[in-house]
Design an enzyme around this catalytic site. Structure first.
Site, mmCIF file in Angstrom:
data_model
loop_
_atom_site.group_PDB
_atom_site.id
_atom_site.type_symbol
_atom_site.label_atom_id
_atom_site.label_comp_id
_atom_site.label_asym_id
_atom_site.label_seq_id
_atom_site.Cartn_x
_atom_site.Cartn_y
_atom_site.Cartn_z
ATOM 1 N N LYS A 16 31.631 29.200 67.467
ATOM 2 C CA LYS A 16 32.506 28.911 68.617
ATOM 3 C C LYS A 16 33.932 28.605 68.140
ATOM 4 O O LYS A 16 34.901 29.134 68.681
ATOM 5 C CB LYS A 16 31.938 27.727 69.434
ATOM 6 C CG LYS A 16 30.503 27.940 69.909
ATOM 7 C CD LYS A 16 29.996 26.790 70.745
ATOM 8 C CE LYS A 16 29.850 25.479 70.009
ATOM 9 N NZ LYS A 16 28.787 25.458 68.982
ATOM 10 N N ARG A 91 27.680 20.799 77.990
ATOM 11 C CA ARG A 91 26.464 20.799 77.167
ATOM 12 C C ARG A 91 25.241 20.291 77.909
ATOM 13 O O ARG A 91 24.157 20.200 77.338
ATOM 14 C CB ARG A 91 26.655 19.910 75.946
ATOM 15 C CG ARG A 91 27.306 20.646 74.829
ATOM 16 C CD ARG A 91 27.198 19.844 73.571
ATOM 17 N NE ARG A 91 28.410 20.051 72.856
ATOM 18 C CZ ARG A 91 28.478 20.276 71.559
ATOM 19 N NH1 ARG A 91 27.410 20.244 70.825
ATOM 20 N NH2 ARG A 91 29.621 20.488 70.987
ATOM 21 N N ARG A 126 29.886 24.822 55.534
ATOM 22 C CA ARG A 126 31.175 24.782 56.256
ATOM 23 C C ARG A 126 32.142 23.773 55.627
ATOM 24 O O ARG A 126 31.748 22.696 55.183
ATOM 25 C CB ARG A 126 30.944 24.391 57.716
ATOM 26 C CG ARG A 126 32.277 24.136 58.444
ATOM 27 C CD ARG A 126 32.162 24.086 59.927
ATOM 28 N NE ARG A 126 31.184 23.121 60.372
ATOM 29 C CZ ARG A 126 30.803 23.007 61.644
ATOM 30 N NH1 ARG A 126 31.335 23.796 62.559
ATOM 31 N NH2 ARG A 126 29.920 22.120 61.980
ATOM 32 N N ARG A 159 32.090 18.093 57.202
ATOM 33 C CA ARG A 159 31.811 17.180 58.312
ATOM 34 C C ARG A 159 30.578 16.346 58.007
ATOM 35 O O ARG A 159 29.604 16.844 57.474
ATOM 36 C CB ARG A 159 31.596 17.989 59.604
ATOM 37 C CG ARG A 159 32.859 18.123 60.438
ATOM 38 C CD ARG A 159 32.730 19.130 61.541
ATOM 39 N NE ARG A 159 31.596 18.931 62.436
ATOM 40 C CZ ARG A 159 31.390 19.644 63.545
ATOM 41 N NH1 ARG A 159 32.248 20.593 63.893
ATOM 42 N NH2 ARG A 159 30.337 19.423 64.305
ATOM 43 N N ARG A 170 20.862 18.105 65.576
ATOM 44 C CA ARG A 170 21.791 18.820 66.473
ATOM 45 C C ARG A 170 21.136 20.073 67.047
ATOM 46 O O ARG A 170 21.337 20.394 68.218
ATOM 47 C CB ARG A 170 23.074 19.187 65.718
ATOM 48 C CG ARG A 170 23.982 17.975 65.481
ATOM 49 C CD ARG A 170 24.960 18.212 64.354
ATOM 50 N NE ARG A 170 25.904 19.274 64.610
ATOM 51 C CZ ARG A 170 26.526 19.963 63.649
ATOM 52 N NH1 ARG A 170 26.285 19.700 62.374
ATOM 53 N NH2 ARG A 170 27.391 20.886 63.970
HETATM 54 P P1 AP5 Z 1 32.003 27.317 63.455
HETATM 55 O O1 AP5 Z 1 32.850 28.349 64.080
HETATM 56 O O2 AP5 Z 1 32.651 26.112 62.901
HETATM 57 O O3 AP5 Z 1 30.783 26.947 64.426
HETATM 58 P P2 AP5 Z 1 30.734 26.175 65.821
HETATM 59 O O4 AP5 Z 1 29.958 27.031 66.769
HETATM 60 O O5 AP5 Z 1 32.097 25.754 66.232
HETATM 61 O O6 AP5 Z 1 29.793 24.983 65.415
HETATM 62 P P3 AP5 Z 1 29.972 23.380 65.554
HETATM 63 O O7 AP5 Z 1 29.131 22.776 64.486
HETATM 64 O O8 AP5 Z 1 31.403 23.006 65.611
HETATM 65 O O9 AP5 Z 1 29.312 23.146 66.917
HETATM 66 P P4 AP5 Z 1 28.700 21.847 67.431
HETATM 67 O O10 AP5 Z 1 28.462 22.268 68.813
HETATM 68 O O11 AP5 Z 1 27.521 21.326 66.731
HETATM 69 O O12 AP5 Z 1 29.787 20.738 67.078
HETATM 70 P P5 AP5 Z 1 30.994 20.125 67.917
HETATM 71 O O13 AP5 Z 1 32.096 19.847 67.012
HETATM 72 O O14 AP5 Z 1 31.242 20.955 69.124
HETATM 73 O O15 AP5 Z 1 31.163 28.049 62.289
HETATM 74 C C1 AP5 Z 1 30.270 27.332 61.478
HETATM 75 C C2 AP5 Z 1 30.347 27.860 60.032
HETATM 76 O O16 AP5 Z 1 29.879 29.189 59.991
HETATM 77 C C3 AP5 Z 1 31.767 27.883 59.474
HETATM 78 O O17 AP5 Z 1 31.721 27.541 58.123
HETATM 79 C C4 AP5 Z 1 32.194 29.353 59.638
HETATM 80 O O18 AP5 Z 1 33.121 29.753 58.641
HETATM 81 C C5 AP5 Z 1 30.866 30.083 59.491
HETATM 82 N N1 AP5 Z 1 30.800 31.297 60.321
HETATM 83 C C6 AP5 Z 1 31.206 31.460 61.609
HETATM 84 N N2 AP5 Z 1 30.968 32.713 62.044
HETATM 85 C C7 AP5 Z 1 30.362 33.367 61.000
HETATM 86 C C8 AP5 Z 1 29.879 34.699 60.842
HETATM 87 N N3 AP5 Z 1 29.952 35.614 61.820
HETATM 88 N N4 AP5 Z 1 29.316 35.009 59.637
HETATM 89 C C9 AP5 Z 1 29.237 34.085 58.635
HETATM 90 N N5 AP5 Z 1 29.689 32.821 58.736
HETATM 91 C C10 AP5 Z 1 30.246 32.460 59.914
HETATM 92 O O19 AP5 Z 1 30.338 18.736 68.406
HETATM 93 C C11 AP5 Z 1 30.104 17.687 67.489
HETATM 94 C C12 AP5 Z 1 29.466 16.501 68.187
HETATM 95 O O20 AP5 Z 1 30.351 15.992 69.207
HETATM 96 C C13 AP5 Z 1 28.149 16.799 68.942
HETATM 97 O O21 AP5 Z 1 27.026 16.764 68.074
HETATM 98 C C14 AP5 Z 1 28.140 15.674 69.982
HETATM 99 O O22 AP5 Z 1 27.756 14.451 69.393
HETATM 100 C C15 AP5 Z 1 29.614 15.558 70.364
HETATM 101 N N6 AP5 Z 1 29.949 16.433 71.507
HETATM 102 C C16 AP5 Z 1 30.777 17.510 71.483
HETATM 103 N N7 AP5 Z 1 30.870 18.082 72.697
HETATM 104 C C17 AP5 Z 1 30.062 17.347 73.522
HETATM 105 C C18 AP5 Z 1 29.704 17.462 74.896
HETATM 106 N N8 AP5 Z 1 30.206 18.434 75.684
HETATM 107 N N9 AP5 Z 1 28.852 16.529 75.408
HETATM 108 C C19 AP5 Z 1 28.353 15.539 74.645
HETATM 109 N N10 AP5 Z 1 28.632 15.390 73.322
HETATM 110 C C20 AP5 Z 1 29.488 16.289 72.773
HETATM 111 MG MG MG Z 2 33.053 23.876 66.420
#
Ligand code: AP5
Ligand code: MG
Length: 213
Positions: A16, A91, A126, A159, A170
């Site tokens: 994402k 979410r 990552r 992270r 997660r």
């Molecule tokens: P990346 O693009 O960073 O992945 P992402 O989908 O953004 O994954 P996140 O871990 O950020 O999602 P998340 O939903 O768990 O965390 P968030 O920060 O939103 O890619 C990941 C890796 O893969 C990178 O190293 C990249 O280089 C690699 N990659 C990407 N595409 C690739 C490809 N095609 N091929 C190979 N490699 C690839 O949330 C964190 C925390 O915040 C949650 O756990 C929760 O506690 C809280 N939170 C956030 N939003 C909410 C909400 N709406 N409600 C409640 N709590 C929330």
């Molecule tokens: Mg992200």
């Protein structure tokens, strides 16, 4: 015509954040990542940051009302009047309903599909820039200089929630609380599935094609 009020739906590590970086430039709309906003609140030591901390470190969801208020405030800013990429929001069904109540319009929901085995490898390798938030990977997208962001030169770090135990939690949280949104948005005809397993550029092409309205 391309949709400009978007939700990127997908499990942790689906890409994402990675895909948003390019969409922001090509579509001229901001990325609104609740994860990034919450991490910024923690860094700034705000009340919200302190309230969110334990949930995030455990891989659990932050309470709906906190996250909804955060998004609502962000979407009032000028740059979001032409469109937005909601990354990691909503979410839960309660968050989705709260958006409808607040007239936050959505034109397309992209469901990025990646199997769990791949997600674990992506998350454990990552690295993220402390300054600009850009996402890298030790194997799939290494930085040119070790531990330094290609975009701004800031220091990259791992992270805290990218540890094996928290990754597992997660993924479980996603399956239990967020995956039901796929059927939820399908009912409104807004959903498109995109294979998120290929190379980053191929996934991007898939997303762009899915934005046609
Ligand atoms: P990346 O693009 O960073 O992945 P992402 O989908 O953004 O994954 P996140 O871990 O950020 O999602 P998340 O939903 O768990 O965390 P968030 O920060 O939103 O890619 C990941 C890796 O893969 C990178 O190293 C990249 O280089 C690699 N990659 C990407 N595409 C690739 C490809 N095609 N091929 C190979 N490699 C690839 O949330 C964190 C925390 O915040 C949650 O756990 C929760 O506690 C809280 N939170 C956030 N939003 C909410 C909400 N709406 N409600 C409640 N709590 C929330
Ligand atoms: Mg992200």
């Amino acid at each position: 015509m391309k949709a400009k009020r978007l939700i990127l739906l997908g499990p942790p590590g689906a890409g994402k954040g990675t895909q948003s970086e390019r969409l922001v430039v090509d579509l001229g709309i901001p990325q609104v990542s609740t994860g990034d906003l919450l991490r910024a609140a923690r860094k700034a030591g705000t009340d919200l940051g302190n309230q969110a901390k334990d949930f995030m470190d455990a891989g659990k969801l932050v309470p709906d009302e906190l996250v909804v208020a955060l998004v609502e405030a962000r979407l009032r800013e000028d740059d979001a009047q032409v469109g937005y990429i909601l990354d990691g929001f909503p979410r839960t069904e309660a968050q989705a309903e709260a958006m409808t109540q607040r007239d936050i319009r959505i034109e397309r929901v992209v469901n990025l599909q990646v199997p769990n085995e791949k997600l674990i490898g992506r998350l454990s390798g990552r690295r993220v820039c402390r300054e600009c938030g850009a996402s890298f990977h030790v194997q799939f997208k290494p930085t040119k200089v070790e531990d330094a962001c290609d975009k701004c030169g800031g220091e990259t770090y791992q992270r805290k929630d990218d540890s094996p135990a928290v990754i597992a939690q997660r993924l479980e949280t996603f399956a239990a609380q967020t995956a039901p949104l796929i059927a939820y948005y399908d009912r409104f005809g807004l959903l498109r599935h995109v294979d998120g397993q290929g190379a980053m550029g191929d996934v991007y092409e898939g997303i762009v094609a899915a934005l046609e309205v």
